[in-house]
Design a protein around this motif. Structure first.
Motif, PDB file in Angstrom:
ATOM      1  N   GLY A 145      12.366 -10.600   9.124  1.00  0.00           N
ATOM      2  CA  GLY A 145      12.178  -9.227   8.682  1.00  0.00           C
ATOM      3  C   GLY A 145      13.335  -8.690   7.862  1.00  0.00           C
ATOM      4  N   ASN A 146      14.572  -8.988   8.269  1.00  0.00           N
ATOM      5  CA  ASN A 146      15.724  -8.480   7.531  1.00  0.00           C
ATOM      6  C   ASN A 146      15.791  -9.061   6.121  1.00  0.00           C
ATOM      7  N   ARG A 147      15.370 -10.300   5.973  1.00  0.00           N
ATOM      8  CA  ARG A 147      15.392 -10.922   4.648  1.00  0.00           C
ATOM      9  C   ARG A 147      14.370 -10.273   3.726  1.00  0.00           C
ATOM     10  N   LEU A 148      13.261  -9.780   4.284  1.00  0.00           N
ATOM     11  CA  LEU A 148      12.253  -9.113   3.465  1.00  0.00           C
ATOM     12  C   LEU A 148      12.835  -7.863   2.809  1.00  0.00           C
ATOM     13  N   ALA A 149      13.592  -7.083   3.559  1.00  0.00           N
ATOM     14  CA  ALA A 149      14.208  -5.877   2.991  1.00  0.00           C
ATOM     15  C   ALA A 149      15.180  -6.237   1.870  1.00  0.00           C
ATOM     16  N   MET A 150      15.932  -7.309   2.045  1.00  0.00           N
ATOM     17  CA  MET A 150      16.865  -7.747   1.008  1.00  0.00           C
ATOM     18  C   MET A 150      16.119  -8.197  -0.245  1.00  0.00           C
ATOM     19  N   LEU A 151      15.016  -8.929  -0.081  1.00  0.00           N
ATOM     20  CA  LEU A 151      14.255  -9.421  -1.230  1.00  0.00           C
ATOM     21  C   LEU A 151      13.630  -8.278  -2.022  1.00  0.00           C
ATOM     22  N   LEU A 152      13.199  -7.230  -1.320  1.00  0.00           N
ATOM     23  CA  LEU A 152      12.631  -6.083  -2.029  1.00  0.00           C
ATOM     24  C   LEU A 152      13.685  -5.383  -2.885  1.00  0.00           C
ATOM     25  N   ALA A 153      14.930  -5.349  -2.391  1.00  0.00           N
ATOM     26  CA  ALA A 153      16.014  -4.764  -3.187  1.00  0.00           C
ATOM     27  C   ALA A 153      16.300  -5.615  -4.421  1.00  0.00           C
ATOM     28  N   VAL A 154      16.278  -6.944  -4.267  1.00  0.00           N
ATOM     29  CA  VAL A 154      16.488  -7.833  -5.409  1.00  0.00           C
ATOM     30  C   VAL A 154      15.341  -7.690  -6.408  1.00  0.00           C
ATOM     31  N   LEU A 155      14.116  -7.546  -5.914  1.00  0.00           N
ATOM     32  CA  LEU A 155      12.960  -7.382  -6.797  1.00  0.00           C
ATOM     33  C   LEU A 155      13.083  -6.118  -7.632  1.00  0.00           C
ATOM     34  N   HIS A 156      13.635  -5.064  -7.048  1.00  0.00           N
ATOM     35  CA  HIS A 156      13.811  -3.811  -7.794  1.00  0.00           C
ATOM     36  C   HIS A 156      14.947  -3.925  -8.805  1.00  0.00           C
ATOM     37  N   ARG A 157      16.054  -4.503  -8.383  1.00  0.00           N
ATOM     38  CA  ARG A 157      17.237  -4.541  -9.245  1.00  0.00           C
ATOM     39  C   ARG A 157      17.072  -5.535 -10.403  1.00  0.00           C
ATOM     40  N   HIS A 158      16.539  -6.724 -10.111  1.00  0.00           N
ATOM     41  CA  HIS A 158      16.508  -7.778 -11.116  1.00  0.00           C
ATOM     42  C   HIS A 158      15.106  -8.085 -11.643  1.00  0.00           C
ATOM     43  N   GLY A 159      14.090  -7.463 -11.048  1.00  0.00           N
ATOM     44  CA  GLY A 159      12.735  -7.657 -11.543  1.00  0.00           C
ATOM     45  C   GLY A 159      12.100  -6.404 -12.086  1.00  0.00           C
ATOM     46  N   GLY A 160      12.766  -5.252 -11.838  1.00  0.00           N
ATOM     47  CA  GLY A 160      12.237  -3.995 -12.342  1.00  0.00           C
ATOM     48  C   GLY A 160      10.989  -3.514 -11.624  1.00  0.00           C
ATOM     49  N   ILE A 161      10.733  -3.994 -10.399  1.00  0.00           N
ATOM     50  CA  ILE A 161       9.546  -3.602  -9.642  1.00  0.00           C
ATOM     51  C   ILE A 161      10.002  -2.870  -8.384  1.00  0.00           C
ATOM     52  N   ALA A 162       9.649  -1.589  -8.287  1.00  0.00           N
ATOM     53  CA  ALA A 162      10.098  -0.748  -7.176  1.00  0.00           C
ATOM     54  C   ALA A 162       9.013  -0.643  -6.112  1.00  0.00           C
ATOM     55  N   THR A 163       9.432  -0.687  -4.858  1.00  0.00           N
ATOM     56  CA  THR A 163       8.497  -0.539  -3.738  1.00  0.00           C
ATOM     57  C   THR A 163       9.001   0.500  -2.742  1.00  0.00           C
ATOM     58  N   HIS A 164       9.854   1.437  -3.199  1.00  0.00           N
ATOM     59  CA  HIS A 164      10.448   2.400  -2.273  1.00  0.00           C
ATOM     60  C   HIS A 164       9.431   3.388  -1.714  1.00  0.00           C
ATOM     61  N   ASP A 165       8.275   3.520  -2.358  1.00  0.00           N
ATOM     62  CA  ASP A 165       7.239   4.425  -1.873  1.00  0.00           C
ATOM     63  C   ASP A 165       6.014   3.647  -1.382  1.00  0.00           C
ATOM     64  N   GLN A 166       6.214   2.382  -1.044  1.00  0.00           N
ATOM     65  CA  GLN A 166       5.112   1.517  -0.637  1.00  0.00           C
ATOM     66  C   GLN A 166       5.408   0.876   0.719  1.00  0.00           C
ATOM     67  N   ASP A 167       4.351   0.756   1.532  1.00  0.00           N
ATOM     68  CA  ASP A 167       4.429  -0.069   2.734  1.00  0.00           C
ATOM     69  C   ASP A 167       4.215  -1.529   2.336  1.00  0.00           C
ATOM     70  N   VAL A 168       5.034  -2.420   2.860  1.00  0.00           N
ATOM     71  CA  VAL A 168       4.944  -3.834   2.503  1.00  0.00           C
ATOM     72  C   VAL A 168       4.747  -4.652   3.781  1.00  0.00           C
ATOM     73  N   PHE A 169       3.661  -5.434   3.805  1.00  0.00           N
ATOM     74  CA  PHE A 169       3.355  -6.312   4.930  1.00  0.00           C
ATOM     75  C   PHE A 169       3.251  -7.745   4.410  1.00  0.00           C
ATOM     76  N   VAL A 170       3.918  -8.679   5.093  1.00  0.00           N
ATOM     77  CA  VAL A 170       3.918 -10.083   4.680  1.00  0.00           C
ATOM     78  C   VAL A 170       3.551 -10.941   5.885  1.00  0.00           C
ATOM     79  N   ASN A 171       2.733 -11.949   5.640  1.00  0.00           N
ATOM     80  CA  ASN A 171       2.261 -12.809   6.726  1.00  0.00           C
ATOM     81  C   ASN A 171       2.191 -14.257   6.264  1.00  0.00           C
ATOM     82  N   ASP A 191       0.847  -1.197   0.000  1.00  0.00           N
ATOM     83  CA  ASP A 191       0.000   0.000   0.000  1.00  0.00           C
ATOM     84  C   ASP A 191       0.876   1.238   0.000  1.00  0.00           C
ATOM     85  N   SER A 192       0.364   2.335  -0.524  1.00  0.00           N
ATOM     86  CA  SER A 192       1.130   3.586  -0.583  1.00  0.00           C
ATOM     87  C   SER A 192       1.467   4.045   0.829  1.00  0.00           C
TER      88      SER A 192
END
Length: 459
Positions: free
Chosen positions: A334-360, A318-319
């Motif tokens: 939790g720390n692995r989630l931050a790393m995966l989001l960086a990989v998603l941006h770099r190698h998947g072209g999907i940015a979440t720097h302006d989004q809140d991310v919750f995983v359960n 969510d924004s």
């Protein structure tokens, strides 16, 4: 003249003793772990341990004849699974968990089931005999052959276990709990580091001498770790933890150490008005009950010990309303989630720097293996685009920093479990692709994150 008691400070992590309090333990370097304990000065403080089996000569390891240890089935199938097939004579099991989660209930049920064919003993230090009897009647247990000892003095418990004639000696004894016991050799209070270490060491030695299997209940700290010195977990044969929310009806028992079975083995129970009941198909607990596929949901095939499980991973993107986007995960690191989001941006072209991310992880299960990486990113992508993943899709795979998808152990067992529960598509690492097709299951094998995302864009 009475012997003067001495005070010393003992580290709860490593057991190092210090004559005065220090902020940092001189043994292990941990901070704020020294606790005051009282020990008796003089001859009573020096304790002699009897040898385990008399004096034995030095032998070559190859000359020692081995025999298969017989297992004592507990009558509770899920408990037997966690133990590696049942209790081993002479083994010492330590089980911990939050207050009220069901430790005493499970072990009372176990003794009631075992009492049909074995002599068992329940040692209670936290409750009176009347309280235990009331709980047994509420659970409608058959306890006619269950023997009870309400005692907290170690020497009395040792006498009940060792001085009983061979034919009348209990096969299994439950100690509820190790923190309530005290030895008259020490003057410190029950529950202190010295008392817990001494009582656990003496009971472990007694179990090896007599062949009685001993199950000890242990308290936990507010951080969730077993209370007492760290050596407590080292000297026992098996360490089990109760997991799960006390407000939920489901309980998980996980093996963190087992000399006679697999570690990370998982037993699943449901709390009912008649106690804990084993769940034969736990995958159904961790899957969504929704009929239609929804955005932000991905099912993963995980491996808990020898058991494959299907667990639903849910994500909400969510924004962000502030300057720092939130990253929150429940049941995942939790720390692995931050790393995966960086990989998603770099190698998947999907940015979440302006989004809140919750995983359960649904169902209160805790997933520690890296094979959850791919399902987590697929659920995040699905939520961000508000587009559901294909129905019947399962996934697993570890993702590296360079975007590669690495294989997971026991991939074939995961795929067979998914096919058995009706899943039709598996997005998996290329190295886990089965050599023979699995009936009813279409396999999409990929070696990089961008290839996995391209697969999903085309459906």
């Amino acid at each position: 003249m009475a012997t003067k008691a001495k005070t010393r400070y003992v580290c709860v992590d490593c057991g190092t003793a210090s004559p005065k309090w220090q902020g940092q333990c001189p043994g292990c370097g941990a901070w704020n772990t020294l606790e005051e304990t009282t020990v008796q000065a003089g001859p009573a403080a020096t304790h002699r341990f009897a040898p385990l089996a008399g004096r034995t000569p030095v032998q070559r390891l190859a000359d020692i004849e081995t025999r298969e240890q017989p297992r004592l089935t507990t009558g509770v199938a899920e408990f037997d699974r966690v133990l590696g097939g049942g209790l081993v004579p002479g083994a010492v099991v330590l089980i911990g968990g939050d207050p009220g989660i069901g430790k005493s209930t499970l072990l009372l049920q176990t003794l009631a089931a075992m009492s049909v064919s074995h002599r068992v003993l329940y040692v209670t230090g936290e409750e009176s005999g009347d309280q235990v009897a009331l709980r047994a009647r509420r659970l409608e247990l058959e306890t006619g052959n269950v023997h009870l000892l309400a005692e907290i003095r170690l020497e009395a418990i040792q006498a009940a276990l060792s001085e009983t004639p061979e034919g009348e000696r209990p096969v299994v004894a439950v100690i509820d709990s190790i923190q309530t016991l005290y030895s008259s050799e020490l003057t410190s209070a029950p529950g202190s580091v010295a008392q817990v270490r001494e009582c656990a060491a003496q009971l472990t030695r007694l179990a090896k001498q007599t062949g009685v299997a001993i199950v000890m209940i242990g308290h936990v700290t507010k951080e969730g770790a077993l209370a007492g010195p760290r050596v407590l977990e080292h000297i026992v044969d098996t360490v089990l933890y109760f997991e799960g929310d006390t407000h939920s009806s489901f309980r998980l028992v996980r093996a963190f150490k087992n000399r006679f079975g697999a570690v990370n083995e998982l037993g699943v129970f449901a709390m009912t008005d008649r106690g804990l009941r084993g769940v034969p198909n736990p995958s159904a607990l961790f899957l969504s009950q929704q009929e239609n596929q929804v955005p932000g949901s991905c099912v993963m095939a995980t491996q808990e010990g020898t058991r494959p499980l299907l667990v639903e991973i849910q994500a909400l993107v969510d924004s962000t309303q502030g300057s720092n986007p939130r990253r929150l995960s429940v049941g995942l690191e939790g720390n692995r989630l931050a790393m995966l989001l960086a990989v998603l941006h770099r190698h998947g072209g999907i940015a979440t720097h302006d989004q809140d991310v919750f995983v359960n992880a649904v169902g209160g299960v805790r997933i520690t293996e890296p094979a959850a990486d791919l399902p987590v990113l697929l659920a995040i992508m699905s939520s961000l685009r508000n587009r559901a993943l294909p129905k019947g899709l399962i996934a697993f795979g570890e993702i590296g920093l360079t975007g590669e998808i690495r294989p997971a152990p026991r991939g074939q067992e995961r795929l067979r479990e998914a096919a058995k529960l009706g899943f039709g598509i598996a997005l998996i690492p290329k190295a886990n692709a089965p050599r023979q097709p699995i009936e009813g299951l279409e396999v999409w094998a990929v070696d990089r994150l961008d290839a996995a995302l391209d697969k999903l864009r085309g459906v």
